[in-house]
Design an enzyme around this catalytic site. Sequence first.
Site, PDB file in Angstrom:
ATOM      1  N   GLU A 218       0.514  -1.162   0.065  1.00 23.80           N
ATOM      2  CA  GLU A 218      -0.066  -0.044  -0.035  1.00 23.80           C
ATOM      3  C   GLU A 218       0.858   1.287  -0.198  1.00 23.80           C
ATOM      4  O   GLU A 218       0.454   2.332  -0.807  1.00 23.80           O
ATOM      5  CB  GLU A 218      -0.877   0.147   1.090  1.00 23.80           C
ATOM      6  CG  GLU A 218      -1.838   1.191   1.339  1.00 23.80           C
ATOM      7  CD  GLU A 218      -2.787   1.306   2.526  1.00 23.80           C
ATOM      8  OE1 GLU A 218      -2.428   2.081   3.394  1.00 23.80           O
ATOM      9  OE2 GLU A 218      -3.723   0.290   2.723  1.00 23.80           O
TER      10      GLU A 218
ATOM     11  N   GLN B  21      15.705  34.463  -6.796  1.00 21.26           N
ATOM     12  CA  GLN B  21      16.213  33.289  -6.078  1.00 21.26           C
ATOM     13  C   GLN B  21      15.077  32.773  -5.296  1.00 21.26           C
ATOM     14  O   GLN B  21      15.054  31.619  -5.170  1.00 21.26           O
ATOM     15  CB  GLN B  21      17.146  33.755  -5.203  1.00 21.26           C
ATOM     16  CG  GLN B  21      18.105  32.550  -4.765  1.00 21.26           C
ATOM     17  CD  GLN B  21      19.590  33.005  -4.177  1.00 21.26           C
ATOM     18  OE1 GLN B  21      19.459  34.068  -3.330  1.00 21.26           O
ATOM     19  NE2 GLN B  21      20.499  32.127  -4.493  1.00 21.26           N
TER      20      GLN B  21
END
Length: 381
Positions: free
Chosen positions: A242, A279
Amino acid sequence: MIRWNADQTALREGLARFGDDLSAGHIEGDEQAAFSHDKWRMIQKTGILSLPFEERYGGLGQSLLTTMYVLEGLGHTCRDGGLNFSVTTSMASTGVPLQAFGSPALKDAYLPRIASGEAIGAHAITESESGSDAMQMRTRAVRDGDHFVLNGAKTFVSNGPVADVVVVYARTHPQGGALGVTAFLVDADTPGLTTGNPIKKMGLRTSPLSELYFDDVRVPADRVLGRVGGGFLVLDHVMKREILYTFIVNTGEMQHRLTRCLDYAKTRMSFGKPIGSYQSVANKIVDTKIRLETARKWLYDTAQRLEAGDNVTVDMAIAKLLTSESNLATSLAAVQVFGGNGYMSEYGLEKDVRNAVAGTIYSGSNEIQYNRIAAMLGLGK
Protein backbone atom coordinates in the site's frame (compact mmCIF):
# COMPACT_ATOMS: atom_id res chain seq x y z
CA MET A 1 19.19 4.35 -11.45
CA ILE A 2 16.59 2.04 -12.99
CA ARG A 3 16.48 1.88 -16.77
CA TRP A 4 12.98 1.01 -17.92
CA ASN A 5 12.69 -1.30 -20.92
CA ALA A 6 10.47 -0.88 -23.98
CA ASP A 7 7.64 -3.00 -22.59
CA GLN A 8 7.51 -1.05 -19.34
CA THR A 9 7.59 2.25 -21.20
CA ALA A 10 4.81 1.09 -23.51
CA LEU A 11 2.58 0.24 -20.54
CA ARG A 12 3.08 3.69 -19.06
CA GLU A 13 2.60 5.47 -22.39
CA GLY A 14 -0.57 3.49 -23.01
CA LEU A 15 -1.99 4.78 -19.74
CA ALA A 16 -1.01 8.37 -20.55
CA ARG A 17 -3.49 8.39 -23.46
CA PHE A 18 -6.31 8.35 -20.93
CA GLY A 19 -4.93 11.25 -18.89
CA ASP A 20 -7.09 14.05 -20.25
CA ASP A 21 -10.32 12.07 -19.92
CA LEU A 22 -9.46 10.88 -16.40
CA SER A 23 -8.62 14.45 -15.38
CA ALA A 24 -11.69 16.07 -16.93
CA GLY A 25 -13.77 17.95 -14.38
CA HIS A 26 -11.44 17.09 -11.50
CA ILE A 27 -11.97 20.43 -9.76
CA GLU A 28 -15.76 20.18 -10.03
CA GLY A 29 -15.62 16.56 -8.93
CA ASP A 30 -13.68 17.56 -5.83
CA GLU A 31 -16.29 20.20 -5.01
CA GLN A 32 -19.10 17.66 -5.39
CA ALA A 33 -17.17 15.07 -3.34
CA ALA A 34 -18.68 12.25 -5.36
CA PHE A 35 -17.16 9.02 -6.66
CA SER A 36 -17.38 8.84 -10.46
CA HIS A 37 -18.45 5.43 -11.73
CA ASP A 38 -17.86 6.69 -15.28
CA LYS A 39 -14.22 7.38 -14.46
CA TRP A 40 -13.91 4.01 -12.76
CA ARG A 41 -15.10 2.36 -15.97
CA MET A 42 -12.41 4.34 -17.78
CA ILE A 43 -9.85 3.09 -15.27
CA GLN A 44 -10.99 -0.43 -16.07
CA LYS A 45 -10.25 0.18 -19.75
CA THR A 46 -6.68 1.25 -18.98
CA GLY A 47 -5.89 -2.17 -17.51
CA ILE A 48 -3.94 -0.58 -14.65
CA LEU A 49 -5.92 -2.50 -12.01
CA SER A 50 -4.66 -5.81 -13.39
CA LEU A 51 -0.94 -5.01 -13.34
CA PRO A 52 0.34 -7.02 -10.33
CA PHE A 53 -1.95 -10.02 -10.60
CA GLU A 54 -1.27 -13.41 -12.17
CA GLU A 55 -2.31 -13.90 -15.77
CA ARG A 56 -4.47 -16.93 -14.95
CA TYR A 57 -6.71 -14.58 -12.97
CA GLY A 58 -6.93 -11.99 -15.73
CA GLY A 59 -3.94 -9.99 -14.56
CA LEU A 60 -0.91 -8.76 -16.45
CA GLY A 61 1.60 -10.53 -14.21
CA GLN A 62 3.86 -7.50 -13.82
CA SER A 63 6.56 -7.11 -11.21
CA LEU A 64 6.33 -4.80 -8.24
CA LEU A 65 8.67 -2.28 -9.88
CA THR A 66 6.79 -2.27 -13.18
CA THR A 67 3.49 -1.84 -11.35
CA MET A 68 4.94 1.11 -9.46
CA TYR A 69 6.33 2.66 -12.64
CA VAL A 70 2.92 2.63 -14.29
CA LEU A 71 1.23 3.89 -11.11
CA GLU A 72 3.69 6.77 -11.07
CA GLY A 73 2.44 7.52 -14.56
CA LEU A 74 -1.12 7.56 -13.23
CA GLY A 75 -0.15 10.26 -10.75
CA HIS A 76 1.53 12.23 -13.51
CA THR A 77 -1.35 12.13 -15.98
CA CYS A 78 -4.51 12.02 -13.82
CA ARG A 79 -5.38 15.12 -11.82
CA ASP A 80 -8.15 13.40 -9.87
CA GLY A 81 -6.20 12.50 -6.74
CA GLY A 82 -9.18 10.81 -5.12
CA LEU A 83 -9.63 8.51 -8.09
CA ASN A 84 -5.94 7.63 -7.97
CA PHE A 85 -6.31 6.80 -4.29
CA SER A 86 -9.32 4.56 -4.91
CA VAL A 87 -7.32 2.69 -7.55
CA THR A 88 -4.40 1.89 -5.25
CA THR A 89 -6.78 1.11 -2.38
CA SER A 90 -8.64 -1.55 -4.36
CA MET A 91 -5.40 -3.07 -5.68
CA ALA A 92 -3.48 -3.10 -2.40
CA SER A 93 -6.18 -3.61 0.21
CA THR A 94 -8.01 -6.46 -1.50
CA GLY A 95 -6.19 -7.78 -4.55
CA VAL A 96 -2.77 -8.05 -2.89
CA PRO A 97 -3.84 -10.08 0.18
CA LEU A 98 -6.17 -12.20 -1.92
CA GLN A 99 -3.37 -13.18 -4.29
CA ALA A 100 -0.85 -13.79 -1.50
CA PHE A 101 -3.07 -15.45 1.13
CA GLY A 102 -6.32 -16.51 -0.52
CA SER A 103 -7.23 -20.13 -1.11
CA PRO A 104 -7.36 -21.31 -4.74
CA ALA A 105 -11.16 -21.22 -4.59
CA LEU A 106 -11.21 -17.65 -3.27
CA LYS A 107 -8.75 -16.49 -5.89
CA ASP A 108 -10.75 -18.14 -8.67
CA ALA A 109 -13.94 -16.48 -7.46
CA TYR A 110 -12.70 -12.97 -6.66
CA LEU A 111 -9.32 -12.11 -8.12
CA PRO A 112 -10.49 -11.82 -11.77
CA ARG A 113 -13.14 -9.33 -10.64
CA ILE A 114 -10.64 -7.25 -8.67
CA ALA A 115 -8.08 -7.36 -11.48
CA SER A 116 -10.64 -6.18 -14.03
CA GLY A 117 -12.19 -3.56 -11.77
CA GLU A 118 -15.59 -5.24 -12.02
CA ALA A 119 -15.42 -5.42 -8.22
CA ILE A 120 -14.10 -2.57 -6.09
CA GLY A 121 -12.14 -3.53 -3.01
CA ALA A 122 -11.61 -2.00 0.42
CA HIS A 123 -10.20 -3.02 3.77
CA ALA A 124 -11.56 -2.37 7.25
CA ILE A 125 -8.88 -1.98 9.91
CA THR A 126 -9.20 1.24 11.90
CA GLU A 127 -11.66 1.66 14.77
CA SER A 128 -12.78 4.86 16.42
CA GLU A 129 -11.43 3.90 19.86
CA SER A 130 -8.04 2.52 18.86
CA GLY A 131 -6.97 4.59 15.83
CA SER A 132 -3.43 3.68 14.80
CA ASP A 133 -3.19 1.03 17.55
CA ALA A 134 -4.63 -1.86 15.55
CA MET A 135 -3.62 -4.28 18.30
CA GLN A 136 -6.49 -2.88 20.37
CA MET A 137 -9.26 -3.43 17.84
CA ARG A 138 -12.57 -4.55 19.34
CA THR A 139 -14.35 -6.00 16.33
CA ARG A 140 -14.79 -9.69 17.18
CA ALA A 141 -15.10 -12.81 15.05
CA VAL A 142 -16.39 -15.86 16.95
CA ARG A 143 -16.35 -19.33 15.43
CA ASP A 144 -19.79 -20.90 14.98
CA GLY A 145 -19.57 -24.21 13.16
CA ASP A 146 -18.38 -23.60 9.62
CA HIS A 147 -18.83 -19.83 9.98
CA PHE A 148 -17.41 -16.91 11.92
CA VAL A 149 -19.81 -14.34 13.35
CA LEU A 150 -18.52 -10.76 13.22
CA ASN A 151 -19.64 -7.95 15.51
CA GLY A 152 -18.22 -4.45 15.81
CA ALA A 153 -17.55 -1.33 13.75
CA LYS A 154 -14.80 0.10 11.59
CA THR A 155 -14.13 3.68 10.56
CA PHE A 156 -12.12 5.52 7.89
CA VAL A 157 -12.82 2.78 5.34
CA SER A 158 -11.61 4.12 1.99
CA ASN A 159 -13.85 2.95 -0.89
CA GLY A 160 -16.32 1.84 1.81
CA PRO A 161 -19.47 3.30 0.20
CA VAL A 162 -18.69 1.78 -3.22
CA ALA A 163 -16.88 -1.44 -2.30
CA ASP A 164 -18.17 -4.81 -3.47
CA VAL A 165 -15.83 -6.81 -1.26
CA VAL A 166 -13.97 -5.87 1.92
CA VAL A 167 -11.02 -7.40 3.75
CA VAL A 168 -12.03 -7.15 7.41
CA TYR A 169 -9.57 -7.54 10.28
CA ALA A 170 -11.17 -8.82 13.48
CA ARG A 171 -10.15 -10.36 16.80
CA THR A 172 -10.50 -14.13 16.93
CA HIS A 173 -8.91 -14.45 20.35
CA PRO A 174 -10.30 -12.71 23.45
CA GLN A 175 -6.96 -11.11 24.30
CA GLY A 176 -6.27 -10.05 20.74
CA GLY A 177 -2.57 -9.30 20.34
CA ALA A 178 -0.29 -10.18 17.46
CA LEU A 179 -1.66 -13.72 17.14
CA GLY A 180 -5.27 -12.89 17.91
CA VAL A 181 -6.39 -11.12 14.73
CA THR A 182 -7.69 -12.71 11.53
CA ALA A 183 -8.33 -11.32 8.04
CA PHE A 184 -11.63 -12.16 6.34
CA LEU A 185 -12.84 -11.57 2.80
CA VAL A 186 -16.41 -10.31 3.17
CA ASP A 187 -18.97 -9.46 0.50
CA ALA A 188 -20.36 -5.97 1.03
CA ASP A 189 -23.95 -7.22 0.67
CA THR A 190 -23.61 -9.82 3.45
CA PRO A 191 -26.61 -9.62 5.81
CA GLY A 192 -25.79 -7.65 8.95
CA LEU A 193 -23.08 -5.57 7.26
CA THR A 194 -24.16 -1.93 7.07
CA THR A 195 -22.29 0.86 5.32
CA GLY A 196 -22.48 4.31 6.82
CA ASN A 197 -22.95 7.47 4.79
CA PRO A 198 -19.87 8.92 3.11
CA ILE A 199 -17.82 10.95 5.59
CA LYS A 200 -16.97 14.52 4.59
CA LYS A 201 -13.25 15.11 4.53
CA MET A 202 -10.57 17.68 3.81
CA GLY A 203 -9.12 16.18 0.64
CA LEU A 204 -9.20 13.15 -1.68
CA ARG A 205 -12.90 13.88 -1.81
CA THR A 206 -13.68 11.78 -4.88
CA SER A 207 -12.48 8.70 -3.01
CA PRO A 208 -15.41 7.92 -0.70
CA LEU A 209 -14.86 7.13 2.97
CA SER A 210 -17.31 5.60 5.43
CA GLU A 211 -17.85 3.57 8.56
CA LEU A 212 -18.83 -0.09 8.45
CA TYR A 213 -21.02 -1.80 11.05
CA PHE A 214 -21.09 -5.54 11.72
CA ASP A 215 -24.15 -6.96 13.45
CA ASP A 216 -23.94 -10.77 13.64
CA VAL A 217 -22.38 -10.93 10.19
CA ARG A 218 -21.93 -14.58 9.28
CA VAL A 219 -18.84 -15.23 7.21
CA PRO A 220 -17.96 -18.73 5.95
CA ALA A 221 -14.77 -20.07 7.52
CA ASP A 222 -13.30 -20.57 4.07
CA ARG A 223 -13.20 -16.77 3.68
CA VAL A 224 -10.21 -16.50 6.01
CA LEU A 225 -7.14 -15.06 4.28
CA GLY A 226 -4.05 -16.89 5.44
CA ARG A 227 -4.75 -18.65 8.72
CA VAL A 228 -6.82 -17.93 11.79
CA GLY A 229 -4.74 -15.69 14.04
CA GLY A 230 -2.47 -14.68 11.16
CA GLY A 231 -4.15 -11.38 10.36
CA PHE A 232 -1.17 -9.22 11.22
CA LEU A 233 1.02 -11.19 8.81
CA VAL A 234 -1.53 -10.37 6.12
CA LEU A 235 -1.71 -6.74 7.18
CA ASP A 236 2.08 -6.33 7.22
CA HIS A 237 2.28 -7.73 3.68
CA VAL A 238 -0.52 -5.42 2.54
CA MET A 239 0.80 -2.24 4.16
CA LYS A 240 4.18 -2.54 2.47
CA ARG A 241 2.52 -2.66 -0.96
CA GLU A 242 0.00 0.00 0.00
CA ILE A 243 2.81 2.41 0.85
CA LEU A 244 4.73 1.65 -2.34
CA TYR A 245 1.67 1.81 -4.60
CA THR A 246 0.10 4.91 -3.07
CA PHE A 247 3.18 7.04 -2.56
CA ILE A 248 4.73 6.32 -5.95
CA VAL A 249 1.51 7.86 -7.32
CA ASN A 250 2.38 10.93 -5.26
CA THR A 251 5.76 11.20 -6.98
CA GLY A 252 3.95 11.31 -10.31
CA GLU A 253 1.79 14.09 -8.94
CA MET A 254 4.91 15.92 -7.75
CA GLN A 255 6.47 15.58 -11.20
CA HIS A 256 3.40 17.17 -12.79
CA ARG A 257 3.49 19.94 -10.15
CA LEU A 258 7.18 20.60 -10.88
CA THR A 259 6.49 20.92 -14.60
CA ARG A 260 3.65 23.38 -13.96
CA CYS A 261 5.80 25.49 -11.65
CA LEU A 262 8.68 25.57 -14.15
CA ASP A 263 6.42 26.65 -16.99
CA TYR A 264 4.76 29.30 -14.85
CA ALA A 265 8.03 30.64 -13.43
CA LYS A 266 9.47 31.04 -16.94
CA THR A 267 6.46 32.89 -18.38
CA ARG A 268 4.96 34.86 -15.48
CA MET A 269 6.48 38.34 -15.47
CA SER A 270 7.03 40.55 -12.45
CA PHE A 271 8.89 43.88 -12.48
CA GLY A 272 9.91 43.18 -16.05
CA LYS A 273 11.46 39.76 -15.43
CA PRO A 274 10.20 36.15 -15.28
CA ILE A 275 9.51 35.31 -11.64
CA GLY A 276 11.82 32.30 -11.98
CA SER A 277 14.75 34.68 -12.20
CA TYR A 278 14.20 35.64 -8.56
CA GLN A 279 16.14 33.41 -6.20
CA SER A 280 13.27 33.09 -3.72
CA VAL A 281 11.09 31.54 -6.42
CA ALA A 282 13.85 29.49 -8.03
CA ASN A 283 14.80 27.96 -4.69
CA LYS A 284 11.26 26.72 -4.14
CA ILE A 285 11.35 24.99 -7.50
CA VAL A 286 14.81 23.53 -6.87
CA ASP A 287 13.62 22.22 -3.50
CA THR A 288 10.66 20.62 -5.28
CA LYS A 289 13.04 18.85 -7.66
CA ILE A 290 15.23 17.63 -4.80
CA ARG A 291 12.27 16.40 -2.76
CA LEU A 292 10.82 14.61 -5.78
CA GLU A 293 14.03 12.80 -6.72
CA THR A 294 14.76 11.82 -3.11
CA ALA A 295 11.29 10.41 -2.56
CA ARG A 296 11.30 8.55 -5.87
CA LYS A 297 14.69 6.98 -5.14
CA TRP A 298 13.68 5.85 -1.66
CA LEU A 299 10.48 4.23 -2.95
CA TYR A 300 12.10 2.34 -5.82
CA ASP A 301 15.14 1.33 -3.76
CA THR A 302 12.86 0.06 -0.99
CA ALA A 303 10.84 -1.92 -3.52
CA GLN A 304 13.99 -3.53 -4.86
CA ARG A 305 15.07 -4.50 -1.34
CA LEU A 306 11.61 -5.89 -0.60
CA GLU A 307 11.74 -8.01 -3.74
CA ALA A 308 15.18 -9.26 -2.70
CA GLY A 309 13.76 -10.46 0.62
CA ASP A 310 15.52 -7.90 2.80
CA ASN A 311 14.10 -6.49 6.01
CA VAL A 312 12.66 -3.16 4.87
CA THR A 313 10.96 -2.01 8.08
CA VAL A 314 13.11 1.11 8.42
CA ASP A 315 13.33 1.69 4.67
CA MET A 316 9.55 1.60 4.33
CA ALA A 317 9.07 4.04 7.20
CA ILE A 318 11.65 6.46 5.79
CA ALA A 319 10.17 6.23 2.29
CA LYS A 320 6.68 6.91 3.62
CA LEU A 321 7.84 9.83 5.74
CA LEU A 322 9.93 11.40 3.00
CA THR A 323 7.31 11.11 0.30
CA SER A 324 4.32 12.28 2.32
CA GLU A 325 6.17 15.27 3.73
CA SER A 326 7.67 16.11 0.34
CA ASN A 327 4.27 15.91 -1.33
CA LEU A 328 2.84 18.33 1.22
CA ALA A 329 5.82 20.70 1.10
CA THR A 330 5.87 20.84 -2.70
CA SER A 331 2.12 21.39 -2.89
CA LEU A 332 2.47 24.40 -0.58
CA ALA A 333 5.46 25.64 -2.60
CA ALA A 334 3.42 25.45 -5.80
CA VAL A 335 0.71 27.63 -4.28
CA GLN A 336 3.35 30.19 -3.35
CA VAL A 337 4.98 30.10 -6.79
CA PHE A 338 1.59 30.78 -8.40
CA GLY A 339 0.81 33.43 -5.79
CA GLY A 340 -2.79 34.65 -5.78
CA ASN A 341 -3.63 32.33 -8.66
CA GLY A 342 -2.39 29.36 -6.65
CA TYR A 343 -4.83 30.19 -3.89
CA MET A 344 -7.77 30.08 -6.32
CA SER A 345 -9.67 26.82 -6.68
CA GLU A 346 -9.69 27.00 -10.48
CA TYR A 347 -5.95 26.29 -10.65
CA GLY A 348 -6.32 23.03 -8.73
CA LEU A 349 -3.27 23.69 -6.58
CA GLU A 350 -5.05 24.30 -3.28
CA LYS A 351 -6.76 20.93 -3.83
CA ASP A 352 -3.32 19.34 -4.06
CA VAL A 353 -2.48 20.72 -0.61
CA ARG A 354 -5.63 19.27 0.92
CA ASN A 355 -4.97 15.92 -0.74
CA ALA A 356 -1.35 15.87 0.40
CA VAL A 357 -2.20 16.35 4.07
CA ALA A 358 -3.86 12.93 4.06
CA GLY A 359 -0.60 11.22 3.16
CA THR A 360 0.91 12.19 6.49
CA ILE A 361 -1.91 10.31 8.25
CA TYR A 362 -2.95 7.20 6.29
CA SER A 363 -0.85 4.03 5.90
CA GLY A 364 0.44 4.56 9.42
CA SER A 365 0.69 8.18 10.55
CA ASN A 366 4.06 9.85 10.30
CA GLU A 367 4.26 9.88 14.08
CA ILE A 368 3.96 6.07 14.00
CA GLN A 369 6.71 5.92 11.38
CA TYR A 370 9.02 7.96 13.60
CA ASN A 371 8.26 5.60 16.49
CA ARG A 372 8.99 2.60 14.29
CA ILE A 373 12.35 3.94 13.19
CA ALA A 374 13.24 4.88 16.76
CA ALA A 375 12.38 1.38 17.96
CA MET A 376 14.57 -0.17 15.28
CA LEU A 377 17.39 2.07 16.46
CA GLY A 378 16.97 0.74 19.97
CA LEU A 379 15.41 3.89 21.39
CA GLY A 380 12.47 4.19 23.75
CA LYS A 381 13.17 0.98 25.65
